[in-house]
Design an enzyme around this catalytic site. Structure first.
Site, mmCIF file in Angstrom:
data_model
loop_
_atom_site.group_PDB
_atom_site.id
_atom_site.type_symbol
_atom_site.label_atom_id
_atom_site.label_comp_id
_atom_site.label_asym_id
_atom_site.label_seq_id
_atom_site.Cartn_x
_atom_site.Cartn_y
_atom_site.Cartn_z
ATOM 1 N N GLN A 105 29.982 0.641 -9.056
ATOM 2 C CA GLN A 105 28.888 1.584 -8.817
ATOM 3 C C GLN A 105 27.545 0.891 -9.040
ATOM 4 O O GLN A 105 27.304 0.348 -10.112
ATOM 5 C CB GLN A 105 29.042 2.789 -9.758
ATOM 6 C CG GLN A 105 28.064 3.904 -9.496
ATOM 7 C CD GLN A 105 28.259 4.534 -8.139
ATOM 8 O OE1 GLN A 105 29.374 4.782 -7.701
ATOM 9 N NE2 GLN A 105 27.179 4.773 -7.431
ATOM 10 N N LYS A 126 33.440 10.746 -5.735
ATOM 11 C CA LYS A 126 34.462 9.862 -5.170
ATOM 12 C C LYS A 126 35.836 10.210 -5.748
ATOM 13 O O LYS A 126 36.830 10.205 -5.035
ATOM 14 C CB LYS A 126 34.118 8.399 -5.471
ATOM 15 C CG LYS A 126 33.039 7.873 -4.548
ATOM 16 C CD LYS A 126 32.447 6.582 -5.046
ATOM 17 C CE LYS A 126 31.140 6.325 -4.305
ATOM 18 N NZ LYS A 126 30.352 5.252 -4.918
ATOM 19 N N ASP A 163 34.290 -1.734 -0.015
ATOM 20 C CA ASP A 163 32.898 -1.562 0.405
ATOM 21 C C ASP A 163 32.557 -2.446 1.605
ATOM 22 O O ASP A 163 31.613 -2.167 2.336
ATOM 23 C CB ASP A 163 31.951 -1.942 -0.750
ATOM 24 C CG ASP A 163 31.473 -0.725 -1.507
ATOM 25 O OD1 ASP A 163 31.613 0.387 -0.967
ATOM 26 O OD2 ASP A 163 30.968 -0.886 -2.630
#
Lengths: 359, 359
Positions: free
Chosen positions: A163, A119, A186
């Site tokens: 995460q 990422k 997200d």
């Protein structure tokens, strides 16, 4: 248990998506290079290229004689990253703001570390600032929340990603709830999911993997309105939001899951199939209506003695069989996988634009 | 346009639920007395009575020879009101708290005034305190929000309901958003809807009408798990949350709506049909799989020269035809209608119990 080849599979068994190991953004794919395929953009007659979005015609590889066109997620995700990079640059020049993504990593899982590194790299490649906090495995919940709160208050951070999985002593839900809805890139916050479900409401962010699935359909000019769509799997991160997205686009949706008694029959009714169940090669050729479009989200490692790694990655759909029936299909890897991270970058950009009212 | 009898209907047309006039709790029904039916509780073999919930066996009327059993919402809603009344009384005795429901009414619509009066009466009948604010048509949005905020802060109010529709100069969404999620007994807040959609999350409240539909299935012992369920209509207040509820109970759901191209064919696959579209007699006998269970949410006025009022109320399902094919069906009126207000009372009680941690 693992099924390597469609032809050698026994009767398919149905397992929930939760068996899959995945990270917070639903990224399931390792970055593997695609086998060389013949580019056949001239054959893309049935897929109207969205010239508004991409000036180059999209590639569609043809796997074999009279077979499905390949929906190339690797290529499309590259297009999207380029678009994001251009917008990031334009924004920086115009108002001096650079979008920022913060990732919170707890513990020492190697796979999680790899995801976070990927990422970070992806952010760098498009000019998005990345921030990282790495906390030890035995951290307290409050410490994690403290860092999240810091990012919530930091105006240079426009997206926050925790995460997953978190260490088992932590309450995942309460930690995720600490992320400000304005920075929930997200899209997993229930308020975002609720808005996604409701007509006339708009979510701030759409979860990355299902957004990537729909984006692939859009980019390949595949019409959704009025089509029958079957989503296989009902996970919070892929299946359920994918179904809501398809419904928002006026598809008639059916959701197949582990309790469904006639999954094959229902799937065969679909014009569009999104498979997100985490069961290698579950969807066989006989499950597919001729001409259907298949988006395969599953990334399943199966034994492969021919590979030096001892395994290969396959989707939830038996690719060899599906190719002979479907009109278009995403490969595994190189289909949905690369789209997830592209959508994460896109969501981070959207967030920064929204905060600064930048069009 | 209105279709009075199934037999005289032309090809059914499909209209969105929004055409229906309904109030904030999704109450679509006028209180009409049911025609006398023969109680045939001894014939309820296929419906396991949930003795835990109701000590009396549930009634099932049989409309004609070899026809569907009638799911009696009027009777079940009475049972639920009695249960709520008993709990309200127990709570008052134990901790001295009486649940309270506040209704905000703006303007002079006669139908809205009737709905509010009915809710007030229903509250009284079970011992719930009711509060009402009636504001003039030309009130400002801020005035309405001020009263909502007052109710949010008032510990004797456990549920707040804004009677819809609001005058056209008001922003419905921002007024509804002013209601505290802890008092959103309508269950329409996107956070509640998001939690309803997500596995592993629990909404604080479930919208009353779809909750009433599922409650009828439960009370009649109709199994949902693994069944194919088709929801016709995708409104925020009925169709969409009904589909989410069915999915939570492990049904395999399909959602049929105005853009669906083969609604009849899809509906015919269903073991359970929930029709909530606001189109009189749209679902004909040919749409129904033999033995299916039908929950008819529609309440449509159609011309009826035989009636002194000049009209009668019919559902979205052609009752006469459906009776000959289905195994069980809700009548209109007297099916889902009375359940909505019973669920509103139940949600208000739940809210009060939650605040006071009363089991």
């Amino acid at each position: 248990m693992v099924i390597g080849e469609c032809s050698t599979s026994t009767a398919p068994r149905f397992f929930p998506m939760s068996r899959l190991r995945k990270d917070a953004a639903g990224i399931l794919v390792r970055r593997l290079s695609l086998p060389r395929r013949s580019w056949a953009s001239s054959k893309v007659q049935s897929f109207r290229t969205l010239a508004v979005r991409a000036s180059n015609p999209l590639p569609a590889a043809v796997a074999s004689e009279a077979s499905a066109k390949v929906i190339d997620g690797k290529y499309v995700s590259k297009l999207i990253r380029d678009e994001v990079a251009a917008e990031v640059s334009r924004m920086k020049e115009a108002i001096g703001v650079v979008p920022g993504l913060a990732v919170v990593l707890v513990g020492e899982r190697k796979d999680s570390a790899t995801y976070v590194r990927n990422k970070k790299k992806a952010c760098e490649s498009v000019g998005i600032n990345s921030f990282e906090v790495h906390l030890p495995e035995d951290s307290k919940e409050e410490e994690v929340v403290k860092f999240i709160s810091g990012f919530n208050d930091d105006p240079s951070v426009h997206g926050i990603l925790v995460q997953l999985p978190l260490p088992s002593h932590m309450n995942e839900q309460s930690i995720l709830n600490a992320v400000s809805i304005e920075k929930d890139v997200d899209g997993f916050h229930p308020l975002n999911i609720g808005r996604l479900a409701m007509r006339g409401r708009e979510p701030l962010f759409v979860p990355c993997t299902p957004k990537g699935c729909i984006e692939l359909l859009h980019r390949y000019g595949i019409s959704i309105k009025g089509k029958r769509a079957v989503v296989i799997g009902r996970s919070n991160i892929v299946g359920m939001p994918a179904a809501l997205l398809l419904q928002r686009e006026d598809a008639t949706i059916s959701i197949v899951h582990s309790r469904t008694q006639n999954a094959e029959e229902i799937t065969r009714e679909a014009d569009i199939i999104i498979a997100a169940v985490g069961q290698p090669n579950m969807v066989r050729g006989s499950w597919i209506k001729p001409g259907a479009v298949i988006i395969d989200v599953g990334i399943n490692p199966v034994e492969d003695s021919k590979s030096s790694r001892g395994y290969k990655l396959v989707g939830d759909v038996c690719y060899e069989e599906a190719c002979k029936v479907a009109s278009a299909i995403t490969p595994v890897p190189g289909g949905v996988g690369p789209m997830t991270i592209a959508m994460l970058l896109s969501n981070t950009l959207t967030s920064a634009k929204r905060v600064h009212n930048f069009q």
